[in-house]
Motif scaffolding. Structure first.
Motif, PDB file in Angstrom:
ATOM      1  N   THR A 140      75.834  75.554 -33.946  1.00 29.07           N
ATOM      2  CA  THR A 140      76.473  76.155 -35.025  1.00 29.07           C
ATOM      3  C   THR A 140      75.759  75.706 -36.418  1.00 29.07           C
ATOM      4  N   GLN A 142      81.766  68.835 -40.611  1.00 28.33           N
ATOM      5  CA  GLN A 142      82.049  68.326 -39.026  1.00 28.33           C
ATOM      6  C   GLN A 142      83.758  68.056 -38.957  1.00 28.33           C
ATOM      7  N   LYS A 177      84.886  71.735 -37.959  1.00 31.23           N
ATOM      8  CA  LYS A 177      84.417  72.155 -36.717  1.00 31.23           C
ATOM      9  C   LYS A 177      85.108  71.319 -35.340  1.00 31.23           C
ATOM     10  N   MET A 178      85.502  69.959 -35.775  1.00 29.82           N
ATOM     11  CA  MET A 178      86.189  69.445 -34.865  1.00 29.82           C
ATOM     12  C   MET A 178      87.534  70.069 -34.673  1.00 29.82           C
ATOM     13  N   HIS A 196      77.786  71.500 -42.089  1.00 23.27           N
ATOM     14  CA  HIS A 196      78.013  70.657 -41.099  1.00 23.27           C
ATOM     15  C   HIS A 196      79.553  70.610 -41.223  1.00 23.27           C
ATOM     16  N   PHE A 219      81.394  68.527 -27.511  1.00 24.31           N
ATOM     17  CA  PHE A 219      81.612  68.814 -29.034  1.00 24.31           C
ATOM     18  C   PHE A 219      80.321  68.611 -29.616  1.00 24.31           C
ATOM     19  N   PRO A 222      82.556  77.720 -27.811  1.00 25.47           N
ATOM     20  CA  PRO A 222      82.161  76.396 -27.400  1.00 25.47           C
ATOM     21  C   PRO A 222      82.514  76.122 -25.864  1.00 25.47           C
ATOM     22  N   TRP A 239      77.748  71.563 -28.897  1.00 23.34           N
ATOM     23  CA  TRP A 239      78.304  72.673 -29.451  1.00 23.34           C
ATOM     24  C   TRP A 239      77.944  72.610 -31.095  1.00 23.34           C
ATOM     25  N   GLU A 240      78.164  71.617 -31.545  1.00 24.54           N
ATOM     26  CA  GLU A 240      78.104  71.599 -32.970  1.00 24.54           C
ATOM     27  C   GLU A 240      76.632  71.908 -33.354  1.00 24.54           C
ATOM     28  N   ARG A 241      75.746  71.144 -32.546  1.00 25.91           N
ATOM     29  CA  ARG A 241      74.348  71.624 -32.852  1.00 25.91           C
ATOM     30  C   ARG A 241      73.873  72.761 -32.895  1.00 25.91           C
ATOM     31  N   PHE A 250      87.143  73.134 -32.614  1.00 24.37           N
ATOM     32  CA  PHE A 250      86.969  72.721 -31.227  1.00 24.37           C
ATOM     33  C   PHE A 250      88.209  72.501 -30.279  1.00 24.37           C
TER      34      PHE A 250
END
Length: 203
Positions: free
Chosen positions: A137, A25, A28-29, A23, A130, A52, A133-135, A32
């Motif tokens: 990754t 996160q 990843k944020m 994750h 976001f 993304p 897109w995160e899902r 993004f």
């Protein structure tokens, strides 16, 4: 004894623990934001995969681009510095305690990583884009990959590895952040050959 061959290792040692953070996160944020706002492009970061769709995200008009770039660089460095802290995974915390250590302007805490939105809010960010897109990754680990890489995992664990951080980078990527943390791409994680190669990475 002559002619004796050792059987290949196919099982985990009883006390072996390696966590996989797919994750990440907080990282990843930041990836993004960098993509959406086109800032800090000189920072050496691989291309993202998947790229993304940033939706309506845009660089806020205020403050200046330079300020946002400096903020982004600071948070990127703090996010990696967090992994250098001693983490105690057995600490139990109430929701009130979690909120108390998740406020803006605080020093790094070993339990909770720094989050961009805590420090700077959501201005200029399409959070729906976001989340979508995160899902996409999240890494997969096929059973054959796990079976084929057990010896390499055991060797890496004996070398001090405790955590594997998986990020949405394109192609092969493996970097030992410190003795206990290895950063790899999702594509690397999903390939037995690339995963074994990554597990042998040294700092």
């Amino acid at each position: 004894m002559r002619g004796m061959r050792l059987k290949p290792l196919t099982a985990w040692p009883r006390d072996m623990r390696i966590a996989t953070d797919g994750h990440a996160q907080h990282l990843k944020m930041l990836l993004f934001i960098r993509q959406a706002w086109m800032i800090a492009q000189d920072v050496a970061i691989p291309e993202l995969s998947p790229t993304p769709d940033v939706g309506t995200s845009h660089l806020p008009e205020l403050p200046s681009r330079d300020v946002w770039e400096n903020r982004w660089r600071r948070e990127w460095n703090r996010s990696w510095a967090w992994y250098d802290m001693n983490e105690d995974q057995d600490i139990a915390m109430t929701q009130d305690e979690m909120r108390d250590i998740s406020r803006a302007g605080l020093v790094l805490h070993p339990i909770v990583p720094p989050f961009w939105t805590v420090e700077y809010g959501t201005d200029g960010l399409d959070l729906t884009a976001f989340a979508t897109w995160e899902r996409t990754t999240l890494p997969l680990l096929f059973p054959r990959t796990k079976r084929a890489t057990i010896p390499a995992l055991v060797a890496a664990w004996r070398d001090g590895l405790t955590t594997i951080i998986v990020l949405p980078y394109n192609g092969y990527f493996a970097q030992r952040h410190n003795t206990s943390h290895l950063v790899i791409s999702a594509q690397t994680r999903n390939s037995p050959e690339l995963y074994r190669r990554a597990l042998s990475a040294r700092r």
